[in-house]
Design a protein around this motif. Structure first.
Motif, PDB file in Angstrom:
ATOM      1  N   TYR A   1      35.131  27.929  31.237  1.00  0.00           N
ATOM      2  CA  TYR A   1      36.274  27.070  31.515  1.00  0.00           C
ATOM      3  C   TYR A   1      35.815  25.728  32.083  1.00  0.00           C
ATOM      4  N   LEU A   2      34.883  25.772  33.026  1.00  0.00           N
ATOM      5  CA  LEU A   2      34.396  24.536  33.639  1.00  0.00           C
ATOM      6  C   LEU A   2      33.596  23.683  32.661  1.00  0.00           C
ATOM      7  N   ASP A   3      32.901  24.325  31.725  1.00  0.00           N
ATOM      8  CA  ASP A   3      32.187  23.566  30.695  1.00  0.00           C
ATOM      9  C   ASP A   3      33.160  22.748  29.855  1.00  0.00           C
ATOM     10  N   ALA A   4      34.339  23.313  29.605  1.00  0.00           N
ATOM     11  CA  ALA A   4      35.334  22.628  28.777  1.00  0.00           C
ATOM     12  C   ALA A   4      36.279  21.749  29.591  1.00  0.00           C
TER      13      ALA A   4
ATOM     14  N   LEU B   1      30.833  39.834  36.793  1.00  0.00           N
ATOM     15  CA  LEU B   1      30.098  38.954  35.878  1.00  0.00           C
ATOM     16  C   LEU B   1      30.973  38.419  34.747  1.00  0.00           C
ATOM     17  N   ALA B   2      31.960  39.199  34.329  1.00  0.00           N
ATOM     18  CA  ALA B   2      32.852  38.733  33.254  1.00  0.00           C
ATOM     19  C   ALA B   2      33.671  37.528  33.718  1.00  0.00           C
ATOM     20  N   ILE B   3      34.217  37.599  34.929  1.00  0.00           N
ATOM     21  CA  ILE B   3      34.996  36.476  35.452  1.00  0.00           C
ATOM     22  C   ILE B   3      34.083  35.287  35.725  1.00  0.00           C
ATOM     23  N   LYS B   4      32.890  35.561  36.222  1.00  0.00           N
ATOM     24  CA  LYS B   4      31.946  34.465  36.487  1.00  0.00           C
ATOM     25  C   LYS B   4      31.636  33.704  35.196  1.00  0.00           C
TER      26      LYS B   4
ATOM     27  N   LEU C   1      41.304  33.048  36.918  1.00  0.00           N
ATOM     28  CA  LEU C   1      40.056  32.396  37.313  1.00  0.00           C
ATOM     29  C   LEU C   1      40.071  31.969  38.783  1.00  0.00           C
ATOM     30  N   CYS C   2      41.121  32.361  39.507  1.00  0.00           N
ATOM     31  CA  CYS C   2      41.282  31.938  40.899  1.00  0.00           C
ATOM     32  C   CYS C   2      41.358  33.130  41.842  1.00  0.00           C
ATOM     33  N   CYS C   3      40.827  32.938  43.039  1.00  0.00           N
ATOM     34  CA  CYS C   3      40.859  33.955  44.088  1.00  0.00           C
ATOM     35  C   CYS C   3      42.303  34.204  44.518  1.00  0.00           C
ATOM     36  N   LYS C   4      42.643  35.464  44.724  1.00  0.00           N
ATOM     37  CA  LYS C   4      43.999  35.831  45.130  1.00  0.00           C
ATOM     38  C   LYS C   4      44.319  35.385  46.555  1.00  0.00           C
ATOM     39  N   ILE C   5      43.287  35.142  47.361  1.00  0.00           N
ATOM     40  CA  ILE C   5      43.504  34.731  48.751  1.00  0.00           C
ATOM     41  C   ILE C   5      43.562  33.210  48.874  1.00  0.00           C
ATOM     42  N   THR C   6      42.545  32.523  48.371  1.00  0.00           N
ATOM     43  CA  THR C   6      42.468  31.067  48.526  1.00  0.00           C
ATOM     44  C   THR C   6      43.174  30.292  47.429  1.00  0.00           C
ATOM     45  N   LEU C   7      43.367  30.923  46.296  1.00  0.00           N
ATOM     46  CA  LEU C   7      43.943  30.311  45.096  1.00  0.00           C
ATOM     47  C   LEU C   7      43.032  29.229  44.498  1.00  0.00           C
ATOM     48  N   ASP C   8      41.779  29.177  44.946  1.00  0.00           N
ATOM     49  CA  ASP C   8      40.782  28.256  44.395  1.00  0.00           C
ATOM     50  C   ASP C   8      40.024  28.939  43.268  1.00  0.00           C
ATOM     51  N   ILE C   9      39.460  28.138  42.387  1.00  0.00           N
ATOM     52  CA  ILE C   9      38.674  28.678  41.280  1.00  0.00           C
ATOM     53  C   ILE C   9      37.446  29.406  41.839  1.00  0.00           C
ATOM     54  N   PHE C  10      37.092  30.526  41.209  1.00  0.00           N
ATOM     55  CA  PHE C  10      35.971  31.337  41.680  1.00  0.00           C
ATOM     56  C   PHE C  10      34.639  30.613  41.573  1.00  0.00           C
ATOM     57  N   ARG C  11      33.765  30.905  42.530  1.00  0.00           N
ATOM     58  CA  ARG C  11      32.367  30.466  42.477  1.00  0.00           C
ATOM     59  C   ARG C  11      31.456  31.685  42.441  1.00  0.00           C
ATOM     60  N   ASP C  12      31.807  32.697  43.254  1.00  0.00           N
ATOM     61  CA  ASP C  12      31.027  33.931  43.340  1.00  0.00           C
ATOM     62  C   ASP C  12      32.002  35.112  43.383  1.00  0.00           C
ATOM     63  N   PRO C  13      32.615  35.449  42.243  1.00  0.00           N
ATOM     64  CA  PRO C  13      33.635  36.501  42.240  1.00  0.00           C
ATOM     65  C   PRO C  13      33.044  37.902  42.385  1.00  0.00           C
ATOM     66  N   VAL C  14      33.731  38.721  43.181  1.00  0.00           N
ATOM     67  CA  VAL C  14      33.367  40.137  43.323  1.00  0.00           C
ATOM     68  C   VAL C  14      34.612  40.964  43.048  1.00  0.00           C
ATOM     69  N   ILE C  15      34.384  42.159  42.552  1.00  0.00           N
ATOM     70  CA  ILE C  15      35.503  43.046  42.216  1.00  0.00           C
ATOM     71  C   ILE C  15      35.478  44.261  43.131  1.00  0.00           C
TER      72      ILE C  15
ATOM     73  N   SER D   1      45.147  20.049  34.538  1.00  0.00           N
ATOM     74  CA  SER D   1      46.305  20.925  34.375  1.00  0.00           C
ATOM     75  C   SER D   1      46.094  22.113  35.306  1.00  0.00           C
ATOM     76  N   GLU D   2      46.911  23.118  35.184  1.00  0.00           N
ATOM     77  CA  GLU D   2      46.782  24.298  36.023  1.00  0.00           C
ATOM     78  C   GLU D   2      45.586  25.138  35.564  1.00  0.00           C
ATOM     79  N   VAL D   3      44.776  25.559  36.529  1.00  0.00           N
ATOM     80  CA  VAL D   3      43.681  26.493  36.230  1.00  0.00           C
ATOM     81  C   VAL D   3      44.329  27.864  36.077  1.00  0.00           C
ATOM     82  N   PRO D   4      43.966  28.626  35.046  1.00  0.00           N
ATOM     83  CA  PRO D   4      44.569  29.956  34.861  1.00  0.00           C
ATOM     84  C   PRO D   4      44.382  30.840  36.102  1.00  0.00           C
ATOM     85  N   ASP D   5      45.404  31.604  36.444  1.00  0.00           N
ATOM     86  CA  ASP D   5      45.385  32.453  37.641  1.00  0.00           C
ATOM     87  C   ASP D   5      44.211  33.417  37.667  1.00  0.00           C
TER      88      ASP D   5
END
Length: 138
Positions: free
Chosen positions: A127-130, A118-121, A65-79, A59-63
């Motif tokens: 999310y990925l566990d589930a 760290l919160a988004i990570k 959890l995704c990078c605003k530039i690539t729209l891919d799910i985060f791997r190493d998010p920074v704020i 299904s759709e990954v929640p926004d």
């Protein structure tokens, strides 16, 4: 994984049908009640397997959890100081190639200002566990 899931479902349904067949051969005169019970058990089994499969259906990954530039799910998010979260490699590339500014807020931004989110990570990890299907295979 899906084939194993389906194999388990089919095995359970076959076992339940076999049990019904054996019960029917031993209990003469109670076939209607036995058939209703068997049908009820098959429906309940179907509901259990359908519920178990829900998290495996893409299904759709929640926004958030995704990078605003690539729209891919985060791997190493920074704020950033303005509170926007990006994928580290993507924002660093933007800062190097495009300019030292936040692509969304347009505020000045330097690599030293980026902090791990760290919160988004942790939210991505949960999310990925589930939802194992959300892992991208590169």
């Amino acid at each position: 994984m899906i084939s194993t899931f389906m194999e388990h479902r089919e095995a359970c349904e076959a076992a339940l049908k076999e049990k019904h067949f054996l019960d029917a051969s031993q209990k003469e005169g109670f076939l209607d009640e036995n058939a209703k019970s068997n049908l009820s058990q098959l429906k309940a089994l179907g509901r259990v397997f359908n519920k178990a499969a829900e998290d495996d259906v893409p299904s759709e990954v929640p926004d958030y959890l995704c990078c605003k530039i690539t729209l891919d799910i985060f791997r190493d998010p920074v704020i950033t100081p303005s509170g926007v979260t990006y994928e580290r490699a993507v924002i660093l590339e933007h800062l190097q190639k495009v300019g030292k500014f936040d692509p969304i807020t347009r505020e000045p931004l330097y690599p030293s200002q980026l902090a791990p989110n760290l919160a988004i990570k942790e939210a991505v990890r949960s999310y990925l566990d589930a939802h194992g299907w959300a892992y991208k295979m590169d």
